[in-house]
Scaffold this motif. Structure first.
Motif, PDB file in Angstrom:
ATOM      1  N   ALA A   1       0.851  -1.032  -0.042  1.00  0.00           N
ATOM      2  CA  ALA A   1      -0.157   0.010   0.099  1.00  0.00           C
ATOM      3  C   ALA A   1       0.740   1.307   0.268  1.00  0.00           C
ATOM      4  O   ALA A   1       0.618   2.144  -0.608  1.00  0.00           O
ATOM      5  CB  ALA A   1      -0.967  -0.121   1.340  1.00  0.00           C
TER       6      ALA A   1
ATOM      7  N   ASN B   1       0.691   4.094  -2.903  1.00  0.00           N
ATOM      8  CA  ASN B   1       0.233   5.340  -2.301  1.00  0.00           C
ATOM      9  C   ASN B   1       1.496   6.385  -3.203  1.00  0.00           C
ATOM     10  O   ASN B   1       0.860   7.373  -3.805  1.00  0.00           O
ATOM     11  CB  ASN B   1       0.766   5.727  -0.999  1.00  0.00           C
TER      12      ASN B   1
ATOM     13  N   LEU C   1      -3.179   3.306   4.935  1.00  0.00           N
ATOM     14  CA  LEU C   1      -3.534   2.718   3.730  1.00  0.00           C
ATOM     15  C   LEU C   1      -2.942   1.576   3.770  1.00  0.00           C
ATOM     16  O   LEU C   1      -3.472   0.304   3.366  1.00  0.00           O
ATOM     17  CB  LEU C   1      -3.035   3.479   2.374  1.00  0.00           C
TER      18      LEU C   1
END
Length: 574
Positions: free
Chosen positions: A113, A117, A195
């Motif tokens: 993640a 990102n 995230l």
């Protein structure tokens, strides 16, 4: 500023598009000021003096310039939008290549993640800074310079006040810049961590439900969210402070104009039209200074995105690719190879020196953790050796081009990735072959044994990561991918471990038939399936302790005999 040098190629590549965006923005700013200047003529010469003869000329010029202004007001952001997504696309491509040039070990140490990102959010921040903030800031600077020049012409004292306010804005920007940049960087880090937790929470739903750990998972998410929330609120307070400090300055020149301008208007030093456009200029100048100040604060915030992307873009490739192998693979050799994984205490492989016979079926066997899969990872360059080297046709494997290696080698891993696509597309992976050849490959991997149970056959769309497929079905689909390419070297790393013995033997018999005369490496725990292999390599604690055929090893190698004996004992127990 050298740490931002990686941005220069993107500026050069898009320099003409960026030039257009800047030009349109500057023309828009200039036309806006010219329109304001024409208002003085309308007020003084037409309304006050009553000179109606110039109405057609003045209004035709005003309307023409106004239309032109609106055209450039549309073209400027439109061109910036094109520039932004052109840079975004190229950055995305380059960043993905950079990620894919890293070793699998390096990638596995990163959180998925977090990388997502950077690829998604951070490069959007970089592209918007280059394509939007820079042209708009140059437009605003142009407007400020022209307005200050106009003030100097009409009333130098007001120009001096404007310059003083500009200096104060600069001081405020210098004061808040480091705080905003630091806070924005922390916000991005906390957002990435949140995230990561969300992505892992979704991916681990099965385990969370099975072990009844919903509350535990929620506490993890709450903890990550609270950290992100606190950092966002801290950033918000800093932004509000800089906004409040800057916004108060906007009114100082306006108040000064009403006092000073009112006095000189009363004593007829300036006309009413001049007073009005001076007021308009003052408003425009203060708006521009505030806009420039806010843009600077936003750019300082965007530096967090730029720094994160820059760290990844600045990393050196994991290997230097120089050699292209055109001829068939004639030799693969390990030369005193050692391998230690990051954060491991011991070597996974210790001084391996052996060659892989070509055109044969080779089994690599040993106890769990002895280094079997590590050999596969080295051969497909998922990780580089700690020391020693591996050669293909006497070329160092780390310097062989990726195209050469992947065109000649294929690998099937124990837990293959299945895309949310049809079975057919999961096998083809973008390749184009005849239906007859595809059907033959699927038959060789025994996929046809279960495909008839699927509602749409080969066109059945499977779920993400193949969660609706059994482990054996996923492995046979992955095996089809490899066989489709008919590689010179096929590496099977526990590629049939999820199959029952009967199905596994059927698959292996098919493989022996279709891979006859080609090099196939079997890495397996199931020693019941290796007796017919042409060559067997025995590993123990990261070292080669024996090589030969089954008959040779069973008579001469105690480690191999122990492995076979343990396998038979387990089989009899079952």
């Amino acid at each position: 500023m050298h740490k931002y040098a990686w941005i220069v190629p993107y500026l050069n590549e898009n320099k003409w598009r960026l030039f257009l965006g800047i030009l349109f923005a500057i023309i828009e700013a200039g036309l806006g000021i010219v329109l304001l200047s024409i208002e003085r003529t309308i007020i003084d010469d037409i309304i006050v003096s009553g000179n109606t003869k110039i109405i057609p000329e003045v209004f035709s010029i005003f309307i023409s310039l106004a239309l032109l202004y609106f055209v450039f007001m549309f073209l400027s952001p439109y061109q910036n939008f094109i520039n932004q997504f052109s840079i975004f696309k190229r950055l995305n491509q380059d960043l993905m290549r950079k990620v894919q040039s890293k070793t699998i070990i390096d990638i596995q140490q990163e959180r998925t993640a977090k990388l997502a990102n950077i690829v998604g959010s951070d490069i959007l921040g970089v592209s918007s800074t280059i394509a939007d903030y820079i042209p708009n800031s140059l437009r605003t600077i142009t407007r400020v310079v022209v307005l200050v020049t106009m003030f100097t012409y009409y009333t130098p004292l007001l120009a001096l006040v404007a310059i003083m306010v500009s200096v104060i804005y600069y001081i405020l920007a210098a004061r808040f810049s480091s705080r905003i940049q630091s806070s924005a960087r922390e916000v991005q880090e906390k957002r990435a961590q949140l995230l990561v937790e969300i992505q892992e929470s979704i991916a681990s739903t099965r385990e969370v439900l099975v072990y009844d750990r919903i509350d535990w998972e929620q506490r993890k998410l709450d903890k990550a969210y609270n950290k992100y929330y606190r950092q966002v609120m801290l950033e918000g307070r800093i932004v509000n402070q800089q906004f409040a400090a800057g916004d108060m300055l906007r009114w100082l020149p306006t108040v000064f104009l009403f006092v000073y301008g009112g006095i000189i208007l009363i004593y007829s030093s300036i006309t009413i039209g001049t007073f009005i456009i001076l007021y308009q200029f003052t408003y425009q100048l203060m708006f521009s200074l505030q806009e420039l100040y806010n843009a600077a604060m936003k750019v300082f915030g965007k530096l967090a995105h730029i720094d994160r992307v820059g760290r990844l873009m600045g990393q050196q490739p994991a290997r230097s690719l120089e050699f292209t192998i055109e001829e068939p693979i004639k030799s693969i050799r390990f030369h005193d190879v050692y391998l230690m994984y990051p954060e491991a205490a011991n070597y996974a492989l210790k001084g391996l020196s052996f060659h892989i016979p070509m055109g044969k079926s080779i089994a690599i066997v040993g106890k769990s953790g002895c280094g079997k899969s590590s050999i596969a990872k080295l051969l497909i360059r998922f990780t580089p050796p700690t020391s020693g080297n591996i050669t293909i046709n006497n070329y160092p494997i780390e310097q062989v081009s990726n195209e050469s290696l992947t065109s000649k080698c294929a690998v099937v891993l124990q837990d293959p990735y299945i895309f949310k696509e049809s079975v057919k597309n999961n096998v083809l992976l973008g390749n184009e072959v005849s239906e007859g050849y595809l059907s033959q490959v699927l038959d060789d991997a025994c996929v046809n044994d279960f495909i008839s149970t699927f509602p749409d056959g080969y066109d059945t769309v499977v779920s993400e990561r193949g969660s609706t497929l059994s482990g054996g079905q996923k492995q046979r689909i992955a095996l089809s991918r490899a066989l489709l390419r008919n590689p010179e070297l096929l590496i099977l790393d526990e590629a049939t471990s999820a199959l029952d013995l009967q199905t596994e033997l059927k698959v292996l018999n098919k493989l022996h038939e279709v891979r006859k005369g080609k090099t196939t490496i079997y890495i397996t725990h199931n020693l019941r399936t290796i007796k017919e292999m042409d060559h067997i390599i025995v590993l123990d604690e990261g070292k080669v302790v024996g090589e030969g055929t089954h008959d040779q090893l069973i008579n001469t190698n105690s480690c191999y005999r122990d492995l076979i004996g343990h396998t038979l004992q387990v089989s009899n127990t079952k």
